[in-house]
Motif scaffolding. Structure first.
Motif, PDB file in Angstrom:
ATOM      1  N   ASN A 181       0.847  -5.190  -3.367  1.00 26.12           N
ATOM      2  CA  ASN A 181       0.986  -4.422  -2.125  1.00 26.12           C
ATOM      3  C   ASN A 181       2.050  -5.030  -1.214  1.00 26.12           C
ATOM      4  O   ASN A 181       2.838  -4.308  -0.599  1.00 26.12           O
ATOM      5  CB  ASN A 181      -0.340  -4.378  -1.367  1.00 26.12           C
ATOM      6  N   ILE A 182       2.077  -6.372  -1.155  1.00 20.32           N
ATOM      7  CA  ILE A 182       3.059  -7.036  -0.295  1.00 20.32           C
ATOM      8  C   ILE A 182       4.474  -6.715  -0.764  1.00 20.32           C
ATOM      9  O   ILE A 182       5.367  -6.440   0.045  1.00 20.32           O
ATOM     10  CB  ILE A 182       2.819  -8.556  -0.286  1.00 20.32           C
ATOM     11  N   ALA A 183       4.692  -6.732  -2.071  1.00 20.90           N
ATOM     12  CA  ALA A 183       6.014  -6.387  -2.613  1.00 20.90           C
ATOM     13  C   ALA A 183       6.369  -4.947  -2.266  1.00 20.90           C
ATOM     14  O   ALA A 183       7.518  -4.640  -1.914  1.00 20.90           O
ATOM     15  CB  ALA A 183       6.034  -6.600  -4.119  1.00 20.90           C
ATOM     16  N   ALA A 204      -5.721  -2.271  -7.188  1.00 21.21           N
ATOM     17  CA  ALA A 204      -6.442  -3.109  -6.222  1.00 21.21           C
ATOM     18  C   ALA A 204      -6.240  -2.551  -4.813  1.00 21.21           C
ATOM     19  O   ALA A 204      -5.163  -2.061  -4.475  1.00 21.21           O
ATOM     20  CB  ALA A 204      -5.940  -4.549  -6.297  1.00 21.21           C
ATOM     21  N   VAL A 205      -7.280  -2.627  -3.996  1.00 20.11           N
ATOM     22  CA  VAL A 205      -7.241  -2.053  -2.647  1.00 20.11           C
ATOM     23  C   VAL A 205      -7.156  -3.162  -1.609  1.00 20.11           C
ATOM     24  O   VAL A 205      -7.937  -4.117  -1.632  1.00 20.11           O
ATOM     25  CB  VAL A 205      -8.493  -1.186  -2.400  1.00 20.11           C
ATOM     26  N   SER A 206      -6.211  -3.044  -0.693  1.00 19.16           N
ATOM     27  CA  SER A 206      -6.066  -4.056   0.362  1.00 19.16           C
ATOM     28  C   SER A 206      -7.238  -3.952   1.332  1.00 19.16           C
ATOM     29  O   SER A 206      -7.787  -2.874   1.560  1.00 19.16           O
ATOM     30  CB  SER A 206      -4.752  -3.851   1.113  1.00 19.16           C
ATOM     31  N   GLU A 207      -7.599  -5.096   1.912  1.00 21.02           N
ATOM     32  CA  GLU A 207      -8.732  -5.119   2.833  1.00 21.02           C
ATOM     33  C   GLU A 207      -8.344  -4.671   4.234  1.00 21.02           C
ATOM     34  O   GLU A 207      -9.204  -4.280   5.020  1.00 21.02           O
ATOM     35  CB  GLU A 207      -9.330  -6.535   2.877  1.00 21.02           C
ATOM     36  N   ASP A 208      -7.061  -4.725   4.562  1.00 21.01           N
ATOM     37  CA  ASP A 208      -6.673  -4.366   5.925  1.00 21.01           C
ATOM     38  C   ASP A 208      -6.643  -2.851   6.140  1.00 21.01           C
ATOM     39  O   ASP A 208      -7.263  -2.323   7.058  1.00 21.01           O
ATOM     40  CB  ASP A 208      -5.320  -5.000   6.289  1.00 21.01           C
ATOM     41  N   ARG A 209      -5.938  -2.126   5.250  1.00 21.97           N
ATOM     42  CA  ARG A 209      -5.804  -0.679   5.425  1.00 21.97           C
ATOM     43  C   ARG A 209      -6.584   0.127   4.392  1.00 21.97           C
ATOM     44  O   ARG A 209      -6.744   1.333   4.551  1.00 21.97           O
ATOM     45  CB  ARG A 209      -4.332  -0.276   5.325  1.00 21.97           C
ATOM     46  N   GLY A 210      -7.009  -0.556   3.336  1.00 17.77           N
ATOM     47  CA  GLY A 210      -7.646   0.179   2.247  1.00 17.77           C
ATOM     48  C   GLY A 210      -6.620   0.892   1.383  1.00 17.77           C
ATOM     49  O   GLY A 210      -6.919   1.925   0.786  1.00 17.77           O
ATOM     50  N   TYR A 211      -5.409   0.347   1.328  1.00 20.86           N
ATOM     51  CA  TYR A 211      -4.323   0.951   0.552  1.00 20.86           C
ATOM     52  C   TYR A 211      -4.230   0.318  -0.842  1.00 20.86           C
ATOM     53  O   TYR A 211      -4.395  -0.893  -0.992  1.00 20.86           O
ATOM     54  CB  TYR A 211      -2.971   0.727   1.236  1.00 20.86           C
ATOM     55  N   THR A 212      -3.903   1.137  -1.832  1.00 19.82           N
ATOM     56  CA  THR A 212      -3.464   0.611  -3.120  1.00 19.82           C
ATOM     57  C   THR A 212      -1.964   0.373  -3.020  1.00 19.82           C
ATOM     58  O   THR A 212      -1.326   0.764  -2.031  1.00 19.82           O
ATOM     59  CB  THR A 212      -3.746   1.608  -4.257  1.00 19.82           C
TER      60      THR A 212
END
Length: 302
Positions: A181-183, A204-212
């Motif tokens: 996600n960071i990339a 994988a889903v990020s914890e901040d926004r819930g984004y894949t």
């Protein structure tokens, strides 16, 4: 990598030298007799060693001064986590460090077998240890948050050092954001490819926004990365923390090409967000006629 062989058995030393050199042409093997002078001579390379091999035909023949020197050296190796392969029981049975880094071999043949069997693991662990030292020498902590920082900064050399040091490609930063996600958030296509190829979890889903990862690419409007992640099987119907899916993000940003790409690859235009609105509903509501035309073939009349 550097390997030190301290032994009074020249045949074994030559055999070990040949084996280690054949495994990797970049390996450097230093062979020395068991003397106080040898320990002093090679002291400057101790910290950089992959492993040390200490063998004596008759351990009882070691002089008190050499024995004391070897004990001090062994303590140093223990502090640096550098393994020692030896037939000397006074090292292996050391109650402080023996079981931590000592690897036993009964005689010359057995010690050589132990080395050949464990070589790959020893080399891999040495690479990781050396890479961690490089990071620390740069003043960079070996943490997943710092790993993510250097992905965001587009610093491939440092990113590769983290990987060589053993950092998991599926680690997350302190906010719970996966490296893939960071990339994506930094529009770094090369890193996206590399991270995926190294085994990153695609959905994988990020914890901040819930984004894949693909959702972050859509949010950034990065069609190249979005296409790439779709080609790898990215789930296009994940719902983020605000109840939105990829199509709602693309419609909200009025990105026609992305809306078309997503819809043609299985993104559902009728999934409703927390407001009870779908991507198709938003396109109609805000009179985005081009988007309505794109989505209409995939919209299910209710």
């Amino acid at each position: 990598m550097k390997w030190l062989v301290i032994s009074d058995d020249e045949i074994l030393s030559d055999k070990i030298n040949t084996f280690i050199s054949e495994q990797n042409k970049k390996n450097k093997v230093f062979c020395a007799p068991i003397t106080d002078e040898s320990l002093k001579k090679y002291k400057k390379i101790f910290r950089d060693l992959s492993a040390c091999i200490i063998f004596t035909k008759d351990p009882k023949s070691i002089s008190p001064s050499v024995g004391a020197g070897l004990s001090a050296v062994f303590g140093f190796f223990a502090a640096e986590n550098i393994p020692v392969i030896t037939n000397n029981n006074f090292i292996l049975e050391n109650y402080l460090f023996g079981k931590e880094i000592g690897i036993g071999g009964k005689d010359a043949d057995d010690l050589y077998k132990v080395l050949t069997k464990k070589y790959n693991n020893l080399a891999e662990e040495a690479n990781m240890r050396i890479a961690k030292k490089k990071l620390l020498n740069r003043g960079i902590p070996y943490t997943s948050d710092c790993f993510g920082t250097y992905i965001a900064k587009n610093k491939p050399e440092i990113v590769h050092e983290f990987l060589e040091a053993g950092m998991s490609i599926n680690s997350r930063d302190d906010l719970g954001t996966p490296m893939l996600n960071i990339a994506c958030r930094n529009d770094n296509f090369e890193f996206v490819q590399m991270i995926y190829d190294l085994g990153a979890e695609l959905n994988a889903v990020s914890e901040d926004r819930g984004y894949t990862a693909v959702m972050d690419a859509v949010w950034r409007g990065n069609e190249k990365i979005t296409k790439y992640l779709i080609s790898k099987g990215a789930d296009l119907n994940t719902i983020n923390k605000e109840g939105q899916n990829n199509l709602i993000l693309a419609v909200g940003a009025n990105r026609e090409s992305l809306v078309k790409l997503l819809a043609e690859n299985g993104a559902d235009p009728d999934v409703k967000d927390m407001m009870g609105m779908s991507a198709y509903n938003y396109a109609v509501l805000f009179k985005k006629e081009r988007l309505v035309e794109i989505l209409k073939p995939f919209h299910k009349e209710i």
